[in-house]
Design a protein around this motif. Structure first.
Motif, PDB file in Angstrom:
ATOM      1  N   VAL A 191      -2.877  12.016  -9.357  1.00 32.03           N
ATOM      2  CA  VAL A 191      -2.695  10.432  -9.282  1.00 32.03           C
ATOM      3  C   VAL A 191      -4.160   9.791  -9.813  1.00 32.03           C
ATOM      4  N   SER A 192      -5.194  10.674  -9.260  1.00 28.61           N
ATOM      5  CA  SER A 192      -6.500   9.824  -9.327  1.00 28.61           C
ATOM      6  C   SER A 192      -6.796  10.022 -11.114  1.00 28.61           C
ATOM      7  N   LYS A 193      -6.650  11.166 -11.523  1.00 30.00           N
ATOM      8  CA  LYS A 193      -6.771  11.334 -12.984  1.00 30.00           C
ATOM      9  C   LYS A 193      -5.774  10.234 -13.796  1.00 30.00           C
TER      10      LYS A 193
ATOM     11  N   LEU B 126       1.304   1.762  -8.907  1.00 34.61           N
ATOM     12  CA  LEU B 126       2.529   2.289  -8.726  1.00 34.61           C
ATOM     13  C   LEU B 126       3.060   2.144  -9.871  1.00 34.61           C
ATOM     14  N   ARG B 127       2.903   1.174 -10.528  1.00 36.09           N
ATOM     15  CA  ARG B 127       3.873   0.927 -11.647  1.00 36.09           C
ATOM     16  C   ARG B 127       3.365   1.755 -12.996  1.00 36.09           C
ATOM     17  N   ILE B 128       1.890   1.833 -12.780  1.00 35.42           N
ATOM     18  CA  ILE B 128       1.472   2.708 -14.121  1.00 35.42           C
ATOM     19  C   ILE B 128       2.047   4.225 -13.772  1.00 35.42           C
ATOM     20  N   LEU B 129       1.836   4.624 -12.633  1.00 41.58           N
ATOM     21  CA  LEU B 129       2.057   5.943 -12.234  1.00 41.58           C
ATOM     22  C   LEU B 129       3.427   6.300 -12.327  1.00 41.58           C
TER      23      LEU B 129
ATOM     24  N   THR C   4       0.937  -1.115   0.001  1.00 35.44           N
ATOM     25  CA  THR C   4      -0.027   0.138  -0.040  1.00 35.44           C
ATOM     26  C   THR C   4       0.876   1.138   0.076  1.00 35.44           C
ATOM     27  N   ILE C   5       0.767   2.248  -0.758  1.00 35.75           N
ATOM     28  CA  ILE C   5       1.089   3.516  -0.986  1.00 35.75           C
ATOM     29  C   ILE C   5       0.278   4.564  -0.670  1.00 35.75           C
TER      30      ILE C   5
END
Length: 129
Positions: free
Chosen positions: A85-87, A109-112, A73-74
């Motif tokens: 981050v939501s968008k 997290l990887r996507i972000l 969890t981050i």
């Protein structure tokens, strides 16, 4: 022994001075200082952020890995950071919400980090019992 472990972890945790999106957009070669060294910020990321955030967004966006949270969890804190981050992750965002904390998980997290590698920073935090 405990002091040595905490010092080691402290040395691993990044120390940085944040700048706003507006400040970085005005720089020819945008950068922040991380652990006393220049850390370049990609202009492409700043332009992407400009489309979805205000110029008051503080960079880097801190992604906090806290030992007191469930594994994987981050935590993301701050209204502007939560909005961004939501968008990016395609999550629903309510601009009228009082909530300024968002929890994401390893796959997100990887996507972000793929989308914003130079404007996000992982921060590891130990919690005391």
């Amino acid at each position: 022994m405990d002091k040595e472990i905490y010092k080691l972890i402290y040395d691993l945790s990044p120390r940085f001075k944040r700048k706003t999106l507006g400040e970085l957009l005005n720089e020819e070669k945008p950068y922040i200082i991380v652990n006393g060294k220049r850390h370049r910020i990609k202009k492409r990321e700043l332009l992407k952020l400009k489309e979805i955030a205000s110029e008051n967004l503080e960079i880097p966006i801190v992604l906090e890995v806290d030992a007191s949270l469930e594994s994987g969890t981050i935590k993301v804190s701050g209204k502007e950071a939560v909005k961004v981050v939501s968008k990016i992750l395609g999550r629903e965002y309510n601009p009228f919400s009082e909530e300024d904390v968002l929890y994401i998980y390893k796959p997100e997290l990887r996507i972000l980090r793929r989308e914003l590698p130079t404007t996000t920073q992982l921060l590891f935090r130990l919690s005391m019992y």
